[in-house]
Write a protein that holds these residues in place. Structure first.
Motif, PDB file in Angstrom:
ATOM      1  N   SER A  76       0.864  -1.331  -0.040  1.00  0.00           N
ATOM      2  CA  SER A  76       0.046   0.051  -0.233  1.00  0.00           C
ATOM      3  C   SER A  76       0.961   1.139   0.008  1.00  0.00           C
ATOM      4  O   SER A  76       0.739   2.325  -0.878  1.00  0.00           O
ATOM      5  N   ALA A  77       1.953   1.234   0.971  1.00  0.00           N
ATOM      6  CA  ALA A  77       2.760   2.277   0.866  1.00  0.00           C
ATOM      7  C   ALA A  77       3.637   2.553  -0.437  1.00  0.00           C
ATOM      8  O   ALA A  77       3.743   3.587  -0.862  1.00  0.00           O
ATOM      9  N   GLU A  78       4.035   1.358  -1.054  1.00  0.00           N
ATOM     10  CA  GLU A  78       4.829   1.424  -2.223  1.00  0.00           C
ATOM     11  C   GLU A  78       3.939   2.215  -3.452  1.00  0.00           C
ATOM     12  O   GLU A  78       4.371   2.870  -4.070  1.00  0.00           O
ATOM     13  N   ILE A  79       2.473   1.721  -3.430  1.00  0.00           N
ATOM     14  CA  ILE A  79       1.753   1.997  -4.755  1.00  0.00           C
ATOM     15  C   ILE A  79       0.950   3.201  -4.441  1.00  0.00           C
ATOM     16  O   ILE A  79       0.242   3.803  -5.296  1.00  0.00           O
ATOM     17  N   GLY A  80       0.820   3.621  -2.966  1.00  0.00           N
ATOM     18  CA  GLY A  80       0.063   4.938  -2.986  1.00  0.00           C
ATOM     19  C   GLY A  80      -1.466   4.745  -2.656  1.00  0.00           C
ATOM     20  O   GLY A  80      -2.317   5.583  -3.003  1.00  0.00           O
ATOM     21  N   ARG A  81      -1.916   3.364  -2.687  1.00  0.00           N
ATOM     22  CA  ARG A  81      -3.548   2.989  -2.303  1.00  0.00           C
ATOM     23  C   ARG A  81      -3.394   2.062  -1.525  1.00  0.00           C
ATOM     24  O   ARG A  81      -2.775   1.142  -1.431  1.00  0.00           O
ATOM     25  N   ASN A  82      -4.619   1.873  -0.599  1.00  0.00           N
ATOM     26  CA  ASN A  82      -4.844   0.921   0.426  1.00  0.00           C
ATOM     27  C   ASN A  82      -5.263  -0.370  -0.381  1.00  0.00           C
ATOM     28  O   ASN A  82      -5.887  -0.410  -1.044  1.00  0.00           O
ATOM     29  N   ILE A  83      -4.540  -1.510   0.110  1.00  0.00           N
ATOM     30  CA  ILE A  83      -4.604  -2.785  -0.137  1.00  0.00           C
ATOM     31  C   ILE A  83      -5.427  -3.121   0.964  1.00  0.00           C
ATOM     32  O   ILE A  83      -4.926  -3.403   2.187  1.00  0.00           O
ATOM     33  N   GLY A  84      -6.568  -3.520   0.971  1.00  0.00           N
ATOM     34  CA  GLY A  84      -7.515  -4.220   2.041  1.00  0.00           C
ATOM     35  C   GLY A  84      -7.185  -5.712   2.387  1.00  0.00           C
ATOM     36  O   GLY A  84      -6.599  -6.256   1.468  1.00  0.00           O
ATOM     37  N   ILE A  85      -7.673  -6.284   3.369  1.00  0.00           N
ATOM     38  CA  ILE A  85      -7.607  -7.567   3.456  1.00  0.00           C
ATOM     39  C   ILE A  85      -8.997  -8.011   3.837  1.00  0.00           C
ATOM     40  O   ILE A  85      -9.990  -7.472   4.292  1.00  0.00           O
ATOM     41  N   TYR A  86      -9.275  -9.314   3.654  1.00  0.00           N
ATOM     42  CA  TYR A  86     -10.673  -9.724   3.557  1.00  0.00           C
ATOM     43  C   TYR A  86     -10.675 -11.516   4.082  1.00  0.00           C
ATOM     44  O   TYR A  86     -11.027 -12.478   3.469  1.00  0.00           O
ATOM     45  N   PRO A  87     -10.431 -11.577   5.450  1.00  0.00           N
ATOM     46  CA  PRO A  87      -9.972 -12.617   6.037  1.00  0.00           C
ATOM     47  C   PRO A  87     -11.362 -13.392   6.387  1.00  0.00           C
ATOM     48  O   PRO A  87     -12.480 -12.933   6.465  1.00  0.00           O
ATOM     49  N   GLU A  88     -11.418 -14.950   6.069  1.00  0.00           N
ATOM     50  CA  GLU A  88     -12.421 -15.779   6.266  1.00  0.00           C
ATOM     51  C   GLU A  88     -12.158 -16.614   7.666  1.00  0.00           C
ATOM     52  O   GLU A  88     -11.156 -16.959   7.602  1.00  0.00           O
ATOM     53  N   THR A  89     -13.022 -16.671   8.617  1.00  0.00           N
ATOM     54  CA  THR A  89     -12.973 -17.498   9.740  1.00  0.00           C
ATOM     55  C   THR A  89     -13.529 -18.783   8.999  1.00  0.00           C
ATOM     56  O   THR A  89     -14.594 -19.136   8.850  1.00  0.00           O
ATOM     57  N   LYS A  90     -12.545 -19.911   9.066  1.00  0.00           N
ATOM     58  CA  LYS A  90     -13.058 -21.188   8.552  1.00  0.00           C
ATOM     59  C   LYS A  90     -13.163 -22.142   9.812  1.00  0.00           C
ATOM     60  O   LYS A  90     -12.551 -22.120  10.705  1.00  0.00           O
ATOM     61  N   HIS A  91     -14.523 -22.882   9.599  1.00  0.00           N
ATOM     62  CA  HIS A  91     -14.669 -23.931  10.424  1.00  0.00           C
ATOM     63  C   HIS A  91     -14.811 -23.393  11.998  1.00  0.00           C
ATOM     64  O   HIS A  91     -14.360 -23.698  13.084  1.00  0.00           O
ATOM     65  N   PRO A  92     -15.534 -21.901  12.085  1.00  0.00           N
ATOM     66  CA  PRO A  92     -15.294 -21.403  13.589  1.00  0.00           C
ATOM     67  C   PRO A  92     -16.072 -22.054  14.753  1.00  0.00           C
ATOM     68  O   PRO A  92     -15.367 -22.330  16.026  1.00  0.00           O
TER      69      PRO A  92
END
Length: 332
Positions: free
Chosen positions: A139-155
């Protein structure tokens, strides 16, 4: 970073990274996805024996790592019941992080993605923290936010063995300054109760995943007879909106297919979800004809465009560059 359904272009969610080009859930797959223009990278989260969150499609890892080639771990091969299904193999919760770091990833569907097998044995299993570090660095290198989209597996399963996923997930997100409804994060689950619990503990956006068939596993455990189809109704969506901000849907829930794999007319799911103030993210877009409807064999770009025309808010893609080009070619 969170998109609304008021005319913004759909977001691109790199499904397990750029998994059409690199073995899934590796830092190499996530890094390539960012280079190809994704907005979010998606790690499926499971736990190690010592409570560290790592990215694997399943907690059973014989399909995605070289664990079977490690005689020092042969004694850990076993059979377990995971969400009501018997599975034989090696399970992340039986390994410490140090042990898992000695394994290397491999392509999960090698017969279909032979080009990815050249990378077998090159990449470690990443932790969630390592994925966040990568997203922030890029994100810092390219100048835009890269988000994260985590999934909780088998909670439900992980909670039952004393390795609940939600608390360490929130701790890591908070420690990395992901806070509030506009943070570049979506937390997703195929189960319901863990999302409902999370909604009382965080303002981060939550996503209820909806499959084409079956039930959330926590419904089965709790004797709740509702199915994913019930959750996808107008009334079901209103219930989801009480605890989540988006739905992540199997693409056939919006565009069903007939018995020869041709597309039928779209359902009202996007309209109903938007009325309930829910975003709609659709999974999973892939290039291979095996996954495409008959209408778009050999032409995956046109499948994206059809879904865009129905007003969706995001796509999960194994090929984020194809998703990006389809967005550039489509007039929103």
């Amino acid at each position: 970073m969170v998109k609304t359904f008021t005319g913004d272009r759909p977001i691109i969610i790199a499904h397990r990274g750029a998994s059409g080009y690199r073995p899934e859930h590796t830092l190499a797959a996530y890094e390539l996805a960012i280079a190809l223009g994704t907005d979010y990278i998606e790690p499926d989260l499971v736990s190690t024996k010592d409570g560290v969150l790592i990215a694997r499609h399943e907690n059973e890892i014989s399909q995605t790592t070289d664990v079977a080639n490690h005689p020092e771990f042969s004694h850990l091969q076993t059979t377990k019941i995971i969400d009501g299904e018997a599975k034989n193999g090696w399970f992340t919760e039986d390994f410490t992080l140090t042990e898992l770091k000695t394994l290397r990833a491999k392509e999960r569907i090698p017969l279909m993605r032979t080009q990815n097998t050249q990378y077998d044995g090159l990449f470690e299993i990443p932790t969630l923290q390592e994925i966040i570090d990568l997203a922030k660095l890029k994100s810092a290198e390219i100048g835009r936010n890269i988000g994260i989209y985590p999934e909780t597996k088998h909670p439900t399963y992980f909670k039952s063995i004393g390795l609940s996923l939600e608390e360490p997930l929130l701790e890591i997100l908070q420690a990395n300054d992901y806070r509030g409804a506009n943070a570049p994060v979506f937390i997703q689950s195929f189960e319901v109760s863990n999302l409902q619990a999370l909604s009382t503990k965080t303002d981060l956006p939550l996503v209820q995943l909806l499959n084409i068939s079956g039930q959330p596993y926590d419904f089965i455990v709790n004797g709740d007879e509702r199915t994913y189809a019930d959750l996808a109704t107008a009334s079901g969506l209103r219930e989801i909106a009480k605890y989540a901000q988006a739905i992540g849907i199997h693409k056939n829930l919006l565009l069903p297919r007939d018995n020869i794999n041709k597309l039928r007319s779209p359902t009202s799911l996007v309209k109903d979800a938007h009325i309930a103030s829910l975003l709609v993210h659709v999974w999973t877009f892939r290039n291979e004809d095996f996954f495409l409807p008959l209408d778009f064999q050999g032409n995956p770009q046109e499948e994206y465009k059809l879904f865009f025309s129905l007003g969706i808010d995001g796509v999960f893609s194994d090929y984020p560059d194809i998703a990006k080009q389809a967005i550039l070619d489509f007039r929103f």
